[in-house]
Design a protein around this motif. Structure first.
Motif, PDB file in Angstrom:
ATOM      1  N   ASP A  97       0.801  -1.222   0.000  1.00 24.69           N
ATOM      2  CA  ASP A  97       0.000   0.000   0.000  1.00 24.69           C
ATOM      3  C   ASP A  97       0.836   1.276   0.000  1.00 24.69           C
ATOM      4  N   ASP A  98       2.102   1.183   0.439  1.00 21.60           N
ATOM      5  CA  ASP A  98       2.922   2.384   0.576  1.00 21.60           C
ATOM      6  C   ASP A  98       3.727   2.743  -0.670  1.00 21.60           C
ATOM      7  N   VAL A  99       3.648   1.953  -1.736  1.00 22.41           N
ATOM      8  CA  VAL A  99       4.451   2.262  -2.918  1.00 22.41           C
ATOM      9  C   VAL A  99       3.991   3.576  -3.551  1.00 22.41           C
ATOM     10  N   ASP A 100       4.856   4.179  -4.317  1.00 26.29           N
ATOM     11  CA  ASP A 100       4.564   5.451  -4.976  1.00 26.29           C
ATOM     12  C   ASP A 100       3.888   5.161  -6.319  1.00 26.29           C
ATOM     13  N   GLN A 101       2.587   5.397  -6.370  1.00 26.67           N
ATOM     14  CA  GLN A 101       1.835   5.100  -7.592  1.00 26.67           C
ATOM     15  C   GLN A 101       2.330   5.928  -8.780  1.00 26.67           C
ATOM     16  N   ALA A 102       2.779   7.152  -8.527  1.00 23.92           N
ATOM     17  CA  ALA A 102       3.290   7.993  -9.620  1.00 23.92           C
ATOM     18  C   ALA A 102       4.539   7.370 -10.242  1.00 23.92           C
ATOM     19  N   LEU A 103       5.401   6.759  -9.434  1.00 29.18           N
ATOM     20  CA  LEU A 103       6.590   6.091  -9.967  1.00 29.18           C
ATOM     21  C   LEU A 103       6.197   4.874 -10.791  1.00 29.18           C
ATOM     22  N   ARG A 104       5.220   4.119 -10.302  1.00 28.91           N
ATOM     23  CA  ARG A 104       4.729   2.954 -11.044  1.00 28.91           C
ATOM     24  C   ARG A 104       4.171   3.390 -12.403  1.00 28.91           C
ATOM     25  N   GLU A 105       3.370   4.453 -12.364  1.00 22.11           N
ATOM     26  CA  GLU A 105       2.778   4.958 -13.607  1.00 22.11           C
ATOM     27  C   GLU A 105       3.848   5.483 -14.552  1.00 22.11           C
ATOM     28  N   ALA A 106       4.890   6.113 -14.014  1.00 21.84           N
ATOM     29  CA  ALA A 106       5.978   6.626 -14.858  1.00 21.84           C
ATOM     30  C   ALA A 106       6.703   5.465 -15.547  1.00 21.84           C
ATOM     31  N   ALA A 107       6.939   4.373 -14.818  1.00 18.19           N
ATOM     32  CA  ALA A 107       7.590   3.202 -15.419  1.00 18.19           C
ATOM     33  C   ALA A 107       6.713   2.616 -16.520  1.00 18.19           C
ATOM     34  N   GLU A 108       5.408   2.545 -16.256  1.00 16.97           N
ATOM     35  CA  GLU A 108       4.483   2.017 -17.256  1.00 16.97           C
ATOM     36  C   GLU A 108       4.404   2.934 -18.483  1.00 16.97           C
ATOM     37  N   ALA A 109       4.471   4.235 -18.247  1.00 17.71           N
ATOM     38  CA  ALA A 109       4.436   5.189 -19.358  1.00 17.71           C
ATOM     39  C   ALA A 109       5.704   5.071 -20.208  1.00 17.71           C
ATOM     40  N   GLN A 110       6.849   4.885 -19.552  1.00 15.72           N
ATOM     41  CA  GLN A 110       8.110   4.749 -20.290  1.00 15.72           C
ATOM     42  C   GLN A 110       8.116   3.501 -21.167  1.00 15.72           C
ATOM     43  N   THR A 111       7.532   2.412 -20.649  1.00 18.18           N
ATOM     44  CA  THR A 111       7.587   1.139 -21.376  1.00 18.18           C
ATOM     45  C   THR A 111       6.371   0.908 -22.264  1.00 18.18           C
ATOM     46  N   GLY A 112       5.251   1.546 -21.934  1.00 20.95           N
ATOM     47  CA  GLY A 112       4.020   1.296 -22.659  1.00 20.95           C
ATOM     48  C   GLY A 112       3.389  -0.037 -22.283  1.00 20.95           C
ATOM     49  N   THR A 113       3.888  -0.650 -21.206  1.00 24.30           N
ATOM     50  CA  THR A 113       3.347  -1.923 -20.735  1.00 24.30           C
ATOM     51  C   THR A 113       3.067  -1.828 -19.238  1.00 24.30           C
ATOM     52  N   GLU A 114       2.138  -2.654 -18.755  1.00 27.20           N
ATOM     53  CA  GLU A 114       1.868  -2.696 -17.319  1.00 27.20           C
ATOM     54  C   GLU A 114       2.974  -3.470 -16.615  1.00 27.20           C
ATOM     55  N   LEU A 115       3.263  -3.079 -15.371  1.00 24.81           N
ATOM     56  CA  LEU A 115       4.212  -3.835 -14.568  1.00 24.81           C
ATOM     57  C   LEU A 115       3.638  -5.223 -14.305  1.00 24.81           C
ATOM     58  N   VAL A 116       4.512  -6.231 -14.270  1.00 18.65           N
ATOM     59  CA  VAL A 116       4.069  -7.581 -13.932  1.00 18.65           C
ATOM     60  C   VAL A 116       4.506  -7.878 -12.502  1.00 18.65           C
TER      61      VAL A 116
END
Length: 134
Positions: free
Chosen positions: A24-43
């Motif tokens: 619950d404490d992860v940074d959602q903005a960082l997750r979204e930035a990684a997904e935006a860079q790759t164009g894929t969802e994190l697995v």
């Protein structure tokens, strides 16, 4: 130390990024930035195919240096070639902070090495870890 909102990951389009230690404490903005860079969802950590890179969220109460070493070995085993691993820890002097020396020791023990440190968002620090083949 670089400051970023996810741009320092260095991921490129089409990469598969496996995520470990989600909570619950992860940074959602960082997750979204990684997904935006790759164009894929994190697995997630149960992903059974080959990944290109990994993000590990690691807090002091997740375990000791040996536990982090084991997780780095597991993450590296799933990587295709020389993929990068980012170990994200709560920033120094905050709840859950992990000394950078602990991450560096775990990386060395896992046969890897820490190559750079970056401020990741408001609450997290990132240590980039790569295989010794780099």
């Amino acid at each position: 130390m670089t400051s970023t909102a996810g741009g320092a990951f260095g991921f490129t389009s089409g990469l598969i990024i496996q995520e470990f230690g989600y909570d619950d404490d992860v940074d959602q903005a960082l997750r979204e930035a990684a997904e935006a860079q790759t164009g894929t969802e994190l697995v997630d950590e149960d992903y059974e195919d080959v990944a290109d890179s990994a993000i590990i969220w690691w807090r002091a109460d997740d375990g000791d240096v040996d536990d982090l070493t084991d997780l780095l070995v597991d993450a590296q085993a799933n990587l295709d070639g020389d993929g990068l691993v980012w170990v994200l820890t709560p920033k120094a002097r905050t709840v859950g902070a992990v000394p950078a020396a602990d991450v560096e020791e775990a990386a060395r023990t896992a046969g890897m090495h820490a190559t750079s440190v970056a401020a990741m968002g408001r609450r997290w620090s990132g240590i980039r870890v790569s295989s010794r083949r780099h």
